[in-house]
Enzyme design. Structure first.
Site, PDB file in Angstrom:
ATOM      1  N   ASP A  18       0.827  -1.214   0.000  1.00  0.00           N
ATOM      2  CA  ASP A  18       0.000   0.000   0.000  1.00  0.00           C
ATOM      3  C   ASP A  18       0.862   1.266   0.000  1.00  0.00           C
ATOM      4  O   ASP A  18       1.969   1.268   0.538  1.00  0.00           O
ATOM      5  CB  ASP A  18      -0.913  -0.019   1.245  1.00  0.00           C
ATOM      6  CG  ASP A  18      -2.064   0.962   1.133  1.00  0.00           C
ATOM      7  OD1 ASP A  18      -2.362   1.427   0.017  1.00  0.00           O
ATOM      8  OD2 ASP A  18      -2.665   1.271   2.175  1.00  0.00           O
ATOM      9  N   ASN A  20       1.267   3.449  -2.966  1.00  0.00           N
ATOM     10  CA  ASN A  20       1.785   3.901  -4.274  1.00  0.00           C
ATOM     11  C   ASN A  20       1.286   5.294  -4.638  1.00  0.00           C
ATOM     12  O   ASN A  20       2.039   6.126  -5.141  1.00  0.00           O
ATOM     13  CB  ASN A  20       1.339   2.952  -5.391  1.00  0.00           C
ATOM     14  CG  ASN A  20       1.942   1.575  -5.266  1.00  0.00           C
ATOM     15  OD1 ASN A  20       2.852   1.373  -4.472  1.00  0.00           O
ATOM     16  ND2 ASN A  20       1.440   0.631  -6.045  1.00  0.00           N
ATOM     17  N   HIS A  35       2.331   3.456  -9.064  1.00  0.00           N
ATOM     18  CA  HIS A  35       2.121   2.025  -9.331  1.00  0.00           C
ATOM     19  C   HIS A  35       3.292   1.464 -10.140  1.00  0.00           C
ATOM     20  O   HIS A  35       3.757   0.360  -9.884  1.00  0.00           O
ATOM     21  CB  HIS A  35       0.799   1.798 -10.078  1.00  0.00           C
ATOM     22  CG  HIS A  35      -0.425   2.223  -9.296  1.00  0.00           C
ATOM     23  ND1 HIS A  35      -0.610   1.853  -7.978  1.00  0.00           N
ATOM     24  CD2 HIS A  35      -1.512   2.960  -9.633  1.00  0.00           C
ATOM     25  CE1 HIS A  35      -1.766   2.372  -7.544  1.00  0.00           C
ATOM     26  NE2 HIS A  35      -2.321   3.044  -8.529  1.00  0.00           N
ATOM     27  N   TRP A  67     -11.954  -2.064  -7.750  1.00  0.00           N
ATOM     28  CA  TRP A  67     -12.718  -1.828  -8.990  1.00  0.00           C
ATOM     29  C   TRP A  67     -13.480  -0.505  -8.912  1.00  0.00           C
ATOM     30  O   TRP A  67     -13.874   0.049  -9.930  1.00  0.00           O
ATOM     31  CB  TRP A  67     -13.723  -2.961  -9.265  1.00  0.00           C
ATOM     32  CG  TRP A  67     -13.100  -4.265  -9.669  1.00  0.00           C
ATOM     33  CD1 TRP A  67     -13.097  -5.420  -8.946  1.00  0.00           C
ATOM     34  CD2 TRP A  67     -12.396  -4.575 -10.888  1.00  0.00           C
ATOM     35  NE1 TRP A  67     -12.434  -6.425  -9.615  1.00  0.00           N
ATOM     36  CE2 TRP A  67     -12.000  -5.926 -10.819  1.00  0.00           C
ATOM     37  CE3 TRP A  67     -12.057  -3.837 -12.031  1.00  0.00           C
ATOM     38  CZ2 TRP A  67     -11.286  -6.562 -11.841  1.00  0.00           C
ATOM     39  CZ3 TRP A  67     -11.349  -4.464 -13.045  1.00  0.00           C
ATOM     40  CH2 TRP A  67     -10.965  -5.809 -12.950  1.00  0.00           C
ATOM     41  N   LEU A 129      10.428 -20.480  -4.995  1.00  0.00           N
ATOM     42  CA  LEU A 129       9.391 -19.686  -4.321  1.00  0.00           C
ATOM     43  C   LEU A 129       8.044 -19.779  -5.046  1.00  0.00           C
ATOM     44  O   LEU A 129       7.993 -19.700  -6.276  1.00  0.00           O
ATOM     45  CB  LEU A 129       9.842 -18.217  -4.295  1.00  0.00           C
ATOM     46  CG  LEU A 129       8.840 -17.226  -3.686  1.00  0.00           C
ATOM     47  CD1 LEU A 129       8.922 -17.251  -2.171  1.00  0.00           C
ATOM     48  CD2 LEU A 129       9.094 -15.816  -4.191  1.00  0.00           C
TER      49      LEU A 129
HETATM   50  C1  IPE Z   1      -5.567  -2.650  -0.189  1.00  0.00           C
HETATM   51  O1  IPE Z   1      -5.148  -1.335  -0.379  1.00  0.00           O
HETATM   52  C2  IPE Z   1      -5.551  -3.388  -1.474  1.00  0.00           C
HETATM   53  C3  IPE Z   1      -4.257  -3.574  -2.111  1.00  0.00           C
HETATM   54  C4  IPE Z   1      -3.091  -3.251  -1.627  1.00  0.00           C
HETATM   55  C5  IPE Z   1      -4.300  -4.219  -3.384  1.00  0.00           C
HETATM   56  P1  IPE Z   1      -6.201  -0.139  -0.484  1.00  0.00           P
HETATM   57  O2  IPE Z   1      -5.405   1.103  -0.570  1.00  0.00           O
HETATM   58  O3  IPE Z   1      -7.161  -0.397  -1.569  1.00  0.00           O
HETATM   59  O4  IPE Z   1      -6.953  -0.262   0.922  1.00  0.00           O
HETATM   60  P2  IPE Z   1      -7.886   0.762   1.693  1.00  0.00           P
HETATM   61  O5  IPE Z   1      -9.037   1.050   0.795  1.00  0.00           O
HETATM   62  O6  IPE Z   1      -7.094   1.987   1.976  1.00  0.00           O
HETATM   63  O7  IPE Z   1      -8.279   0.047   2.947  1.00  0.00           O
HETATM   64  C1  IPE Z   2      -1.577   0.266  -3.364  1.00  0.00           C
HETATM   65  O1  IPE Z   2      -1.355   1.641  -3.387  1.00  0.00           O
HETATM   66  C2  IPE Z   2      -1.815  -0.305  -4.745  1.00  0.00           C
HETATM   67  C3  IPE Z   2      -3.205  -0.712  -5.013  1.00  0.00           C
HETATM   68  C4  IPE Z   2      -4.192  -0.711  -4.144  1.00  0.00           C
HETATM   69  C5  IPE Z   2      -3.485  -1.189  -6.338  1.00  0.00           C
HETATM   70  P1  IPE Z   2      -2.551   2.675  -3.376  1.00  0.00           P
HETATM   71  O2  IPE Z   2      -2.932   2.958  -4.780  1.00  0.00           O
HETATM   72  O3  IPE Z   2      -3.639   2.225  -2.491  1.00  0.00           O
HETATM   73  O4  IPE Z   2      -1.833   3.959  -2.764  1.00  0.00           O
HETATM   74  P2  IPE Z   2      -2.436   4.953  -1.665  1.00  0.00           P
HETATM   75  O5  IPE Z   2      -2.877   4.122  -0.509  1.00  0.00           O
HETATM   76  O6  IPE Z   2      -3.573   5.660  -2.313  1.00  0.00           O
HETATM   77  O7  IPE Z   2      -1.299   5.837  -1.325  1.00  0.00           O
HETATM   78 MG    MG Z   3      -4.049   2.454  -0.512  1.00  0.00          MG
END
Ligand code: IPE
Ligand code: IPE
Ligand code: MG
Length: 247
Positions: A18, A20, A35, A67, A129
């Site tokens: 999380d 990105n 990303h 989504w 792995l």
């Molecule tokens: C969780 O991250 C899903 C992934 C890392 C793929 P999110 O950024 O979507 O989670 P929430 O919505 O902040 O809980």
């Molecule tokens: C995690 O990073 C990647 C995905 C959920 C695909 P985020 O896109 O959730 O990044 P933040 O949490 O908004 O910084």
């Molecule tokens: Mg996130």
């Protein structure tokens, strides 16, 4: 790496990658840039896990809830997924990594699913792995499916309600082939599990770090393993019982 006890490495590590978007914003860039940068962390962590002797690495790459993000971002993530799998598969294969995936894979765009299936097929006999990508995955979706299957088996008379055990449920989850993760890592400072492996993480150790995913690299992974190794896993018992067991 030298600070890790090679005899106490978790078999299965699960990661919520999380941060990105926030990482990109900090650089004054678009979320998508984050990303792309996150892929470099994935490459490093896969290598680090293999080097540390982890057997299964599950990466939460896209949740059911994701989504609901703006269409541009979802499209870019799907394109990135196709490109990354295509570019990385030869190296994964060379490193004997076996790629697998969990989630509602049918909901992925066809190009994405094809690339994924090709890579899974190319690497299927590898003995290193096991890299599990959670894609269009959510735990409530997975548990609901298993409950439907149990209800169907009961309705058909194949299963008696009294014979339903924890193993029955585990055997119907998409993770049935894997041991439960001993360690779950989440980056970006959020302290929640966002619908990830609710059943399987019942006794996992959680490790949270403020680092954003694109900044999370090998040494950070080893630090998480080290933290895990310093913990006492009691499984409901007392500390005294545990120290007697290990004598
Ligand atoms: C969780 O991250 C899903 C992934 C890392 C793929 P999110 O950024 O979507 O989670 P929430 O919505 O902040 O809980
Ligand atoms: C995690 O990073 C990647 C995905 C959920 C695909 P985020 O896109 O959730 O990044 P933040 O949490 O908004 O910084
Ligand atoms: Mg996130």
């Amino acid at each position: 790496m030298s600070s890790i006890n090679k005899d106490k490495v978790p078999q299965h590590v699960a990661i919520i990658m999380d941060g990105n978007g926030r990482w990109a914003k900090q650089q004054g860039e678009d979320r998508i840039f984050g990303h792309h940068e996150g892929v470099n962390s994935v490459r490093e962590i896969v290598e680090a896990a293999a080097e540390a002797g982890v057997k299964y690495l599950t990466l939460y790459a896209f949740s059911t809830e994701n989504w609901n993000r703006p269409k541009d971002e979802v499209d870019a993530l799907m394109e990135l997924l196709v490109a990354t799998i295509s570019i990385e598969t030869p190296q994964l294969h060379k490193n004997k990594v076996k790629l697998e995936a969990i989630g509602n894979l049918k909901s992925l765009p066809p190009a994405c699913l094809n690339e994924l299936q090709e890579s899974i097929n190319t690497t299927k006999n590898n003995t290193g792995l096991i890299l599990v990508l959670a894609l269009s995955y959510s735990s409530k979706w997975e548990i609901t499916n298993s409950v439907k299957e149990i209800a169907a088996q009961v309705a058909e008379g194949k299963l008696k309600p009294n014979d339903i055990t924890e193993e029955t449920i585990s055997s119907l989850l998409c993770t049935t082939k894997y041991p439960d993760p001993e360690l779950m890592i989440r980056t970006s400072g959020e302290h929640r599990i966002s619908n990830f492996l609710l059943w399987q993480l019942a006794y996992a150790e959680f490790y949270f770090t403020d680092k954003l995913w694109p900044d999370f690299r090998k040494d950070d992974f080893y630090e998480a393993i080290r933290s895990y190794q310093l913990r006492e896993r009691r499984f409901g018992k007392t500390s005294e019982q545990i120290s007697q067991q290990t004598k």
